[in-house]
Enzyme design. Structure first.
Site, mmCIF file in Angstrom:
data_model
loop_
_atom_site.group_PDB
_atom_site.id
_atom_site.type_symbol
_atom_site.label_atom_id
_atom_site.label_comp_id
_atom_site.label_asym_id
_atom_site.label_seq_id
_atom_site.Cartn_x
_atom_site.Cartn_y
_atom_site.Cartn_z
ATOM 1 N N HIS A 133 0.814 -1.229 0.000
ATOM 2 C CA HIS A 133 0.000 0.000 0.000
ATOM 3 C C HIS A 133 0.842 1.271 0.000
ATOM 4 O O HIS A 133 0.362 2.340 0.394
ATOM 5 C CB HIS A 133 -0.936 -0.001 1.207
ATOM 6 C CG HIS A 133 -2.329 0.440 0.890
ATOM 7 N ND1 HIS A 133 -2.758 1.729 1.062
ATOM 8 C CD2 HIS A 133 -3.400 -0.243 0.410
ATOM 9 C CE1 HIS A 133 -4.030 1.825 0.712
ATOM 10 N NE2 HIS A 133 -4.443 0.641 0.303
ATOM 11 N N HIS B 229 -7.263 -3.068 -10.591
ATOM 12 C CA HIS B 229 -7.578 -2.697 -9.213
ATOM 13 C C HIS B 229 -9.075 -2.429 -9.092
ATOM 14 O O HIS B 229 -9.663 -1.792 -9.942
ATOM 15 C CB HIS B 229 -6.785 -1.425 -8.864
ATOM 16 C CG HIS B 229 -7.030 -0.903 -7.483
ATOM 17 N ND1 HIS B 229 -7.755 0.253 -7.248
ATOM 18 C CD2 HIS B 229 -6.630 -1.345 -6.269
ATOM 19 C CE1 HIS B 229 -7.777 0.497 -5.952
ATOM 20 N NE2 HIS B 229 -7.113 -0.462 -5.335
#
Length: 384
Positions: free
Chosen positions: A191, A291
């Site tokens: 992340h 994503h």
């Protein structure tokens, strides 16, 4: 055919839907959103209204060029997310007009099903998440048929953290690997929360457990550092959710910083822009794993792309307990993940979905949701 109206809908938990209507009664749906900035993106969509009202919705590339190049300041999360949702809705209209799925207009299907990977940690949880809870979710994902899963490392992680933190990250992955076995793929998302130096240390220790890929081991804004991390490990590196348009992906792909590109179809410019990015990646033998932590319209757009690109790895899916991300309570016919962990390629016109506006009304919200804020022990800001 001409565009007659744009309507925006704020929905729980953090979604923004767009409906574009035409004078022939055909409507198209899109999902223009930046998580936590729904009102900002909605304002950007409304600012495109003069460009769209009265325009031919089938002239998609022309309208995208006009929106992208006509504002002088180009790109970025807000403009590109607004364009993405609009573009999805235009493709939905065009597919319904010509009575075919979007993927048929982009070259036809390469496959009849799309492999999904489900999350092991709820996106809303920012702090500690007990590994025991993650293992329970892993059991659930296996029961649901998933053959690939993903979770994010638990923040905050200092730029040069101690050995205890390194062991905590590695032990969590090892526990999941032991639980799911060797046939199930596990990806892990850093992340962008981890520094280059710390990532190199962690990746070395993760190698024996064979991750499918590590996502955003560092922030993608510094391609050279991503390359440095990628060269340090045998683990495939993935990134792309925070890049916008093919120009944003160019250096990442040309410098071979990743093995897997992850365009977000609600941010990167839409379905056709993601198709162009996938073609760029294909020339470097890279895989694509779009994503998607968002809603069922985003999923529908992803599935249209997934169907027609040869270099698909898998499709991200948040796997919400209430299955709203599959369209339950939103679509008249929700998507279904089958026993092999796949969704069959939809065959309906456009996006292949029909929104149930009456049912969707129960999820209407004020559009306010904010990214969790994290801090180190000394009070300084940590990356979410």
């Amino acid at each position: 055919m001409k565009i007659t109206d744009l309507e925006l809908f704020y929905l729980q938990p953090r979604w923004l839907f767009l409906k574009i209507s035409t004078d022939e009664g055909i409507c198209g749906w899109g999902e223009p959103i930046v998580e936590g900035r729904a009102h900002t993106v909605a304002a950007a969509v409304e600012e495109y209204r003069p460009v769209l009202i009265g325009a031919d919705p089938c002239k998609i590339e022309h309208l995208v060029q006009l929106m992208y190049r006509g504002t002088y300041y180009r790109g970025g999360p807000v403009f590109m997310s607004a364009i993405s949702g609009i573009e999805q809705a235009l493709w939905d209209i065009k597919g319904k007009y010509y009575h075919m799925p979007i993927y048929e207009m982009l070259g036809g299907a390469c496959r009849d099903r799309v492999r999904m990977y489900g999350h092991l940690k709820p996106a809303a949880i920012a702090g500690d998440f007990p590994v025991e809870e993650m293992l329970k979710i892993a059991d659930q994902r296996l029961a649901e048929g998933f053959t690939a899963v993903k979770y994010s490392v638990i923040p905050p992680i200092r730029p040069l953290d101690n050995l205890e933190m390194l062991h905590a990250i590695v032990d969590r992955f090892a526990a999941v690997r032991q639980r799911v076995g060797s046939k199930v793929d596990i990806a892990v998302d850093f992340h962008g929360r981890v520094s280059s130096s710390m990532s190199i240390r962690v990746l070395k220790e993760l190698e024996p457990y064979y991750p499918l890929f590590v996502e955003e081991p560092v922030l993608p804004e510094n391609t050279e550092e991503m390359v440095r991390v990628a060269r340090s490990t045998s683990i495939p590196i993935a990134a792309g959710e925070r890049l916008f348009g093919r120009f944003g992906f160019r250096r990442l792909i040309e410098q071979q910083a990743v093995s897997v590109v992850q365009p977000d179809l609600c941010h990167c410019g839409g379905i056709f822009e993601a198709r162009k990015i996938a073609a760029m990646a294909e020339t470097y033998y890279m895989q694509v794993a779009p994503h998607n932590p968002l809603g069922p319209i985003s999923l529908a757009a992803c599935l249209q792309l997934d169907a027609c690109i040869p270099n698909l790895l898998a499709q991200e899916h948040p796997a919400m307990p209430n299955r709203q991300d599959l369209g339950v309570g939103i679509l008249k016919k929700p998507f279904m993940i089958e026993s092999d962990g796949c969704i069959r390629v939809p065959t309906g016109d456009g996006l292949g979905i029909e929104v149930d506006e009456q049912a969707m009304a129960k999820l209407v919200s004020d559009g306010h949701w904010d990214t969790p804020h994290l801090f180190f022990e000394d009070g300084s800001v940590a990356d979410w």
